[in-house]
Scaffold this active site. Structure first.
Site, PDB file in Angstrom:
ATOM      1  N   CYS A  84      34.592  -8.682  14.196  1.00 57.16           N
ATOM      2  CA  CYS A  84      34.562  -8.823  12.733  1.00 57.16           C
ATOM      3  C   CYS A  84      34.474 -10.314  12.450  1.00 57.16           C
ATOM      4  CB  CYS A  84      35.835  -8.260  12.095  1.00 57.16           C
ATOM      5  SG  CYS A  84      35.975  -8.638  10.317  1.00 57.16           S
ATOM      6  N   ASN A  85      33.356 -10.754  11.854  1.00 61.67           N
ATOM      7  CA  ASN A  85      33.158 -12.184  11.630  1.00 61.67           C
ATOM      8  C   ASN A  85      34.171 -12.760  10.652  1.00 61.67           C
ATOM      9  OD1 ASN A  85      30.419 -13.211  12.913  1.00 61.67           O
ATOM     10  ND2 ASN A  85      30.075 -11.117  12.256  1.00 61.67           N
ATOM     11  N   THR A  86      34.351 -12.085   9.524  1.00 57.58           N
ATOM     12  CA  THR A  86      35.220 -12.634   8.475  1.00 57.58           C
ATOM     13  C   THR A  86      36.623 -12.883   8.999  1.00 57.58           C
ATOM     14  OG1 THR A  86      33.920 -11.426   6.837  1.00 57.58           O
ATOM     15  CG2 THR A  86      36.056 -12.264   6.129  1.00 57.58           C
ATOM     16  N   ALA A  87      37.109 -11.978   9.832  1.00 52.03           N
ATOM     17  CA  ALA A  87      38.467 -12.122  10.367  1.00 52.03           C
ATOM     18  C   ALA A  87      38.598 -13.351  11.264  1.00 52.03           C
ATOM     19  CB  ALA A  87      38.867 -10.860  11.120  1.00 52.03           C
TER      20      ALA A  87
ATOM     21  N   CYS B 284      27.971 -10.410   9.978  1.00 52.39           N
ATOM     22  CA  CYS B 284      28.855  -9.392   9.412  1.00 52.39           C
ATOM     23  C   CYS B 284      28.622  -8.135  10.240  1.00 52.39           C
ATOM     24  CB  CYS B 284      28.514  -9.127   7.949  1.00 52.39           C
ATOM     25  SG  CYS B 284      29.472  -7.764   7.251  1.00 52.39           S
TER      26      CYS B 284
END
Lengths: 249, 249
Positions: free
Chosen positions: B87-90, B198
């Site tokens: 998960c990129n955002t994390a 994403c």
């Protein structure tokens, strides 16, 4: 972690594609509008469990039971509230798994036998599974206890080679054809229901369902796991489910 | 567990379909003739991690960092030799994850920036990712450090609604169309490479690859994870990979 969804521990990797298919079916079984609606899983996708085929059929392998018991303990420690194992043959070791932990083990084989007894009582059940499943009586015992007759495919070499081929590629054309031939043979012997009792064959269950009356043990397990996780009346539901899982012939 | 394959711990569930896609790609990346040839994974498919979108964009949510650090510790205890997080955002919280454990964290964002710098040095990189990725500079910083220019999609509402829709269904037709529109817009602004940053968009990467020059961060992470697990020259390979992951702008 919210209290409303209980974590399911997965003894996986036997094989990894079957574990992934289990996870996909769990995702598909939930009406979700966000990640948090989905069932939390802790998955030990352990591809290094000693071969069940070698231990049970070829008689040359290491006993997988201690590895499986260790995985179960680790999953319990990590927070799992119940355990599942998306591999039918490995259920030969379910007693050792239950003995290792204090949480329920939702038995795919017992839940599947119970399901067939409820939808097709007294029938002949054709078993599409590894020869190890016949040799160990994994399905014979719980089905007989529920007055269901069990019929196995005659050509066990064909079945075993199909499992091995599907572990290499789920798209193996010859393996798919051979599984269809085995299913047709069982149907011609008067089996009204065919039990998909090998998670490698669950990879082809959608095809088989077009042509035969199939109960896929993996679907039964998915339903039990989702129901256990999402049940808010925690203790009651756990007992309902595990009373099926714990029921011994 | 054999010594020849090291267990990879997966901080997963963000969302579960992206985690499953990561696992599938790991299976496909290995030439296997039996289960044991595959990479062992322990996957915390934790669907209950506090929403990264709520915490970073809407400013209303609980901080996900303590949950992620706790997951990392549990995975280390369970036997993981390196960690990944599909998960990129994390990755906004990667420092807190690294601080919680003694094993390497293979950073999807740092590895992806390094990969783009090697195949397309000095280019303009279009970012297909959550607005949270722009706001936090998750990719801006490692790309700038490697003299790559970063361009974001202008219509962030469209992007965010597509992510939310894909979390509900990976087959959402409008979301797929909107991601293609965003990709076309970035290309028209002179981006030679589009970075799929994403994991929800990784679900559509095969389609996007037909039309655009795509680097999918999930593919980069899969390659690093498989390489780390299968490397027999254990310490040397670990350092090679983590030197990329640890490189900070």
């Amino acid at each position: 972690m919210t209290d409303s969804k209980r974590v399911i521990g997965v003894l996986g990797g036997m094989g990894p594609e079957a574990t992934i298919l289990f996870m996909q079916k769990v995702v598909q079984a939930v009406q979700a509008s966000d990640d948090a609606d989905h069932v939390p899983l802790i998955v030990d996708n352990n591809t290094q469990v000693p071969s069940r085929i070698k231990a049970l059929i070829e008689g040359t392998g290491v006993d997988p039971a201690p590895t499986l018991a260790g995985m179960a303990k680790h999953l319990e420690t990590a927070g799992a509230r119940a355990l599942v194992m998306p591999c039918n043959t490995a259920h030969n070791y379910q007693a050792q798994i239950r003995n290792a932990v204090g949480i329920p083990f939702l038995s795919m084989v017992d839940l599947t036998a119970e399901h067939i007894a409820s939808i097709a009582p007294g029938t002949r059940v054709g078993i599409l599974a590894s020869p190890a499943v016949r040799m160990t009586g994994i399905y014979q015992n719980p089905l007989s206890a529920r007055e269901l007759k069990t019929v196995y495919s005659r050509d066990e070499d064909r079945i075993l080679s199909s499992i091995k081929a599907l572990k290499v590629s789920a798209h193996d054309a010859l393996a798919r054809e051979n599984v269809h031939l085995a299913a047709a043979e069982l149907e011609s012997e008067g089996c009204e229901v065919l039990l998909v009792g090998c998670t490698e064959f669950s990879l082809l269950a959608d095809d088989l369902k077009q042509r035969f009356r199939i109960v896929d043990s993996l679907d039964v397990l998915v339903e039990a796991a989702v129901s256990f996780s999402l049940s808010t009346a925690a203790h009651g539901a756990a007992q309902n489910l595990t009373s099926v899982g714990d029921q011994r012939p």
